[in-house]
Write a protein that holds these residues in place. Structure first.
Motif, PDB file in Angstrom:
ATOM      1  N   GLN A   1      63.047 -23.155  56.627  1.00  0.00           N
ATOM      2  CA  GLN A   1      62.566 -23.519  55.292  1.00  0.00           C
ATOM      3  C   GLN A   1      63.253 -24.800  54.847  1.00  0.00           C
ATOM      4  OE1 GLN A   1      63.694 -20.821  52.140  1.00  0.00           O
ATOM      5  NE2 GLN A   1      61.787 -21.169  51.012  1.00  0.00           N
TER       6      GLN A   1
ATOM      7  N   LEU B   1      55.768  -5.393  53.462  1.00  0.00           N
ATOM      8  CA  LEU B   1      55.027  -6.572  53.001  1.00  0.00           C
ATOM      9  C   LEU B   1      53.540  -6.284  53.174  1.00  0.00           C
ATOM     10  CD1 LEU B   1      55.022  -9.475  51.944  1.00  0.00           C
ATOM     11  CD2 LEU B   1      55.189 -10.269  54.310  1.00  0.00           C
TER      12      LEU B   1
ATOM     13  N   PHE C   1      54.217 -18.506  55.970  1.00  0.00           N
ATOM     14  CA  PHE C   1      53.749 -18.594  54.583  1.00  0.00           C
ATOM     15  C   PHE C   1      53.234 -20.006  54.333  1.00  0.00           C
ATOM     16  CE2 PHE C   1      56.755 -15.161  54.689  1.00  0.00           C
ATOM     17  CZ  PHE C   1      56.232 -14.205  53.837  1.00  0.00           C
TER      18      PHE C   1
ATOM     19  N   THR D   1      49.483 -22.107  48.264  1.00  0.00           N
ATOM     20  CA  THR D   1      49.020 -21.152  47.259  1.00  0.00           C
ATOM     21  C   THR D   1      47.499 -21.141  47.203  1.00  0.00           C
ATOM     22  OG1 THR D   1      49.201 -22.827  45.523  1.00  0.00           O
ATOM     23  CG2 THR D   1      51.096 -21.390  45.880  1.00  0.00           C
TER      24      THR D   1
ATOM     25  N   ASP E   1      48.603 -16.959  44.402  1.00  0.00           N
ATOM     26  CA  ASP E   1      48.849 -16.127  45.568  1.00  0.00           C
ATOM     27  C   ASP E   1      49.026 -17.047  46.781  1.00  0.00           C
ATOM     28  OD1 ASP E   1      48.537 -13.950  43.939  1.00  0.00           O
ATOM     29  OD2 ASP E   1      46.426 -13.685  44.421  1.00  0.00           O
ATOM     30  N   ARG E   2      49.475 -16.505  47.903  1.00  0.00           N
ATOM     31  CA  ARG E   2      49.845 -17.393  49.006  1.00  0.00           C
ATOM     32  C   ARG E   2      49.224 -16.909  50.318  1.00  0.00           C
ATOM     33  NH1 ARG E   2      53.572 -21.530  49.099  1.00  0.00           N
ATOM     34  NH2 ARG E   2      54.165 -20.961  46.965  1.00  0.00           N
TER      35      ARG E   2
ATOM     36  N   VAL F   1      49.061 -16.278  54.239  1.00  0.00           N
ATOM     37  CA  VAL F   1      50.079 -15.806  55.183  1.00  0.00           C
ATOM     38  C   VAL F   1      49.418 -15.553  56.529  1.00  0.00           C
ATOM     39  CG1 VAL F   1      51.683 -13.934  55.738  1.00  0.00           C
ATOM     40  CG2 VAL F   1      51.526 -14.772  53.405  1.00  0.00           C
TER      41      VAL F   1
ATOM     42  N   LYS G   1      51.709 -13.509  44.528  1.00  0.00           N
ATOM     43  CA  LYS G   1      52.788 -14.458  44.241  1.00  0.00           C
ATOM     44  C   LYS G   1      54.138 -13.755  44.182  1.00  0.00           C
ATOM     45  CE  LYS G   1      54.350 -17.688  40.644  1.00  0.00           C
ATOM     46  NZ  LYS G   1      54.037 -18.276  39.318  1.00  0.00           N
TER      47      LYS G   1
ATOM     48  N   SER H   1      55.135 -11.157  45.802  1.00  0.00           N
ATOM     49  CA  SER H   1      55.621 -10.781  47.132  1.00  0.00           C
ATOM     50  C   SER H   1      56.338 -11.947  47.791  1.00  0.00           C
ATOM     51  CB  SER H   1      54.456 -10.306  48.000  1.00  0.00           C
ATOM     52  OG  SER H   1      53.850  -9.154  47.461  1.00  0.00           O
ATOM     53  N   TYR H   2      55.765 -13.150  47.659  1.00  0.00           N
ATOM     54  CA  TYR H   2      56.414 -14.314  48.274  1.00  0.00           C
ATOM     55  C   TYR H   2      57.699 -14.682  47.550  1.00  0.00           C
ATOM     56  CZ  TYR H   2      57.399 -19.158  49.423  1.00  0.00           C
ATOM     57  OH  TYR H   2      58.025 -20.314  49.795  1.00  0.00           O
ATOM     58  N   THR H   3      57.663 -14.691  46.228  1.00  0.00           N
ATOM     59  CA  THR H   3      58.852 -15.110  45.478  1.00  0.00           C
ATOM     60  C   THR H   3      60.011 -14.141  45.676  1.00  0.00           C
ATOM     61  OG1 THR H   3      57.943 -13.988  43.521  1.00  0.00           O
ATOM     62  CG2 THR H   3      57.547 -16.350  43.726  1.00  0.00           C
TER      63      THR H   3
ATOM     64  N   ALA I   1      61.509 -15.376  48.938  1.00  0.00           N
ATOM     65  CA  ALA I   1      62.123 -16.697  48.769  1.00  0.00           C
ATOM     66  C   ALA I   1      63.366 -16.621  47.896  1.00  0.00           C
ATOM     67  CB  ALA I   1      61.104 -17.663  48.167  1.00  0.00           C
TER      68      ALA I   1
END
Length: 633
Positions: free
Chosen positions: A374, A453, A489, A492, A498-499, A501, A514, A516-518, A521
């Protein structure tokens, strides 16, 4: 002779008895209307079947008249886009007014104000028969309470108390005279009503996909060879039959279908309701001529050989602020309704709503390695088995001395040597920097976010804007069995952010919420390792003459160092920092396999170091003292 004299006396006695009975019999009761003042308000000829139209308006506000008209066997709101009206609500009103009787309370015009029955105060109810422009009856409804109210005929001042609250039937509550009746309480906002047990298939079309769901009856169980040989009887007729289940026909995916959610979808769609009705002559403006969304029900009616289809067209949203959508049945003269957002979302769900879209479903104890890339940085954590004695102090293990002390005091029995696992334990360490500590709480937060997830949606092909060729986060999770799950990932999607994947080895592309990703992260940021601060450099060796020792360089000083020249003159040059600033986060290039971090090592106990310390690297050569120059000369 005596008998002949007694006969007339007997006849006279009978006549007297009959007369007494007739005189003592109670009189025939009078009608209730004659006794307490109840009267029939409307003529008997005005029956419920004879009434063909109803007008409702408040006071002098005739412009807001609600017009209800009979069309064949149904009723419509003629003043509101000819929208269909609730048949039971109209029938209740017609039955109430057609045989209306009331108790007389007043018959003077000066008391009408007290009953809210002035023309400007009352609710006006006009009833029509075969003459659409001439009402057969005109009632005024005033004050009301509960199920009762006061009414009068428009041509008379006679006030009646009746067991019918015309104001509440019209959707008006209380005695406020500024409220006007509306058509909406009368409307039948249900598009259709299909029996649930007749729905055998559903097709949902949207700009993103086409879904086909079909109801499949379970196959009848076949008898085994042994059962056939034994000629066992069939199960009794009253035995419970296997319940049919829904299956996803298109697209073909390997994920399980949520039967309960699909049942709810069918229930909503078979009796779909709108929120309001709009003008039906603007279908192109509503996006209903070429609808972006369609729902088609396959209906198998009892006694029919061929099924029929019921199609629902869903168009644009009303506005950006109002997310209701225009909807109608694909049939002639269908009204146009407004579909609430929640109903739309239930009829056209994301695949994550009806399918078990688990991207990762793991147990944290099975995870032995987590790595991620990342923002140009590559990091990895690994579960390692180490000897208990070599575990860093404070890692949560009990010290041998403490264990022996507990054993001697009787608090704990001395552990007997058993399996090798007693001497070893698993700890998490940074692959790039094994000596840098790992925060156990922060690691647990990460593992909790990763092990479960789930996706909200799924697509067979990745759109160009998904950005999975250059992911913002690449996460790899390795299990004890050697399996590795690699999750990418991307960018958006939509205003909800939302993102997209991707999961290596799985077809299609997922969309996660959103949150779930945040959660992942946010768990990674505080977990990143920090390089330990370098130890202070040891003092340089001094000469035999203390007064001639070289000065110790200062860590924060930027003043130039004074160096004597061979000729006795001095020259200045910038002094370098004795210890470079330690970076808070160690940055590494993006690589598939993380590379070890370069972490400064602490000095050895003798005062030296495995590597040159910053202090020894501060200058190219040690400064020359005047004493050494004199000895050389």
């Amino acid at each position: 002779m005596r008998t002949k004299k007694l006969v007339p006396l007997a006849i006279l006695l009978v006549v007297l008895v009959v007369a007494v009975v007739l005189l003592k019999r109670p009189p025939t009761p009078t009608k209730l209307a004659d006794e307490v003042g109840f009267e029939r308000i409307l003529p008997e000829s005005l029956t419920a079947d004879a009434i063909q139209g109803i007008d409702l308006y408040q006071g002098d506000q005739k412009d807001g008249t609600v017009q209800l008209r009979r069309q064949g066997d149904a009723w419509v709101a003629a003043s509101y886009h000819n929208a269909p009206v609730k048949a039971d609500k109209v029938s209740k009103l017609l039955d109430g007014v057609s045989g209306l009787e009331g108790e007389v309370r007043a018959d003077k015009p000066e008391v009408l104000d007290a009953f809210k029955l002035q023309d400007s105060q009352a609710l006006h109810v006009l009833l029509y028969t075969d003459k659409p422009d001439q009402p057969e009856a005109h009632l005024l409804a005033g004050k009301s309470s509960g199920r009762a109210g006061f009414v009068r005929s428009a041509e008379k001042n006679r006030v009646y108390s009746v067991d019918l609250n015309l104001r509440s039937e019209a959707g008006l509550y209380g005695d406020e005279t500024d409220k006007v009746p509306e058509a909406k309480p009368w409307l039948n906002l249900q598009l259709h009503d299909v029996p649930k047990d007749q729905v055998t298939a559903i097709e949902l079309q949207s700009p993103d996909r086409r879904l086909q769901l079909a109801l499949k009856k379970p196959p009848e169980p076949e008898k085994s060879a042994e059962e056939k040989a034994e000629d066992k009887p069939d199960p009794p007729a009253d035995a419970p039959e296997a319940k049919p289940e829904w299956e996803l026909v298109e697209p073909k995916v390997s994920y399980s279908l949520k039967q309960g959610v699909v049942e709810g979808l069918v229930t909503t769609l078979r009796a779909l309701r709108g929120d309001d009705v709009v003008a039906p002559d603007k279908t192109a403006e509503y996006g209903l001529d070429s609808p972006p969304y369609r729902a088609v029900l396959t209906v198998q009616e009892e006694g029919q050989d061929e099924p029929r289809q019921v199609a629902v067209a869903v168009g644009k949203t009303v506005s950006e602020e109002d997310e209701k959508r225009y909807v109608r049945l694909e049939q002639e003269n269908s009204p146009v309704y407004l579909l609430p957002k929640w109903s739309f979302n239930q009829v056209f769900p994301t695949l994550g709503t009806i399918l078990m879209l688990d991207i990762l479903s793991l147990e944290s104890d099975d995870i032995v390695r987590v790595s991620w890339e990342q923002e140009g940085q590559s990091l990895a954590l690994e579960r390692q088995t180490v000897a208990a004695a070599s575990t860093p102090e404070g890692a949560g293990e009990e010290k041998p001395a403490e264990s022996e002390a507990k054993a001697e005091s009787g608090e704990e029995k001395p552990a007997e040597p058993e399996a090798n696992q007693e001497a070893n334990q698993e700890v998490w360490r940074w692959v790039q920097a094994p000596d840098v500590g790992v925060d156990a709480d922060k690691l647990k937060t990460l593992l909790d976010s990763v092990e479960r997830l789930s996706a909200d949606d799924w697509f067979a092909e990745a759109p160009a804007e998904a950005g999975l060729d250059q992911p913002v986060l690449l996460l790899s999770v390795t299990l004890r069995n050697g399996a590795t799950h690699r999750v990418s990932f991307g960018q958006t999607r939509g205003k909800d952010e939302d993102r997209y994947v991707g999961l290596q080895g799985k077809e299609g592309i997922f969309v996660v919420a959103k949150t779930s990703y945040t959660s992942i992260a946010d768990a990674l940021k505080p977990l990143r390792p920090e390089a330990p601060a370098p130890a202070a450099a040891p003092a340089p060796e001094t000469m035999s003459k203390p007064e001639m020792a070289a000065p110790k360089p200062e860590m924060s000083s930027t003043a130039p160092a004074v160096i004597p020249s061979p000729e006795g003159t001095t020259m200045a040059r910038p002094k370098q920092s004795a210890a470079p600033d330690a970076q808070a986060v160690i940055k590494m290039p993006m690589e598939t396999q993380p590379t070890p971090l370069s972490v400064p090592q602490p000095p050895t106990p003798e005062g030296g170091s495995t590597e040159d310390t910053p202090a020894t690297q501060a200058t190219d050569t040690p400064p020359t003292t005047p004493a050494k120059d004199e000895e050389k000369q």
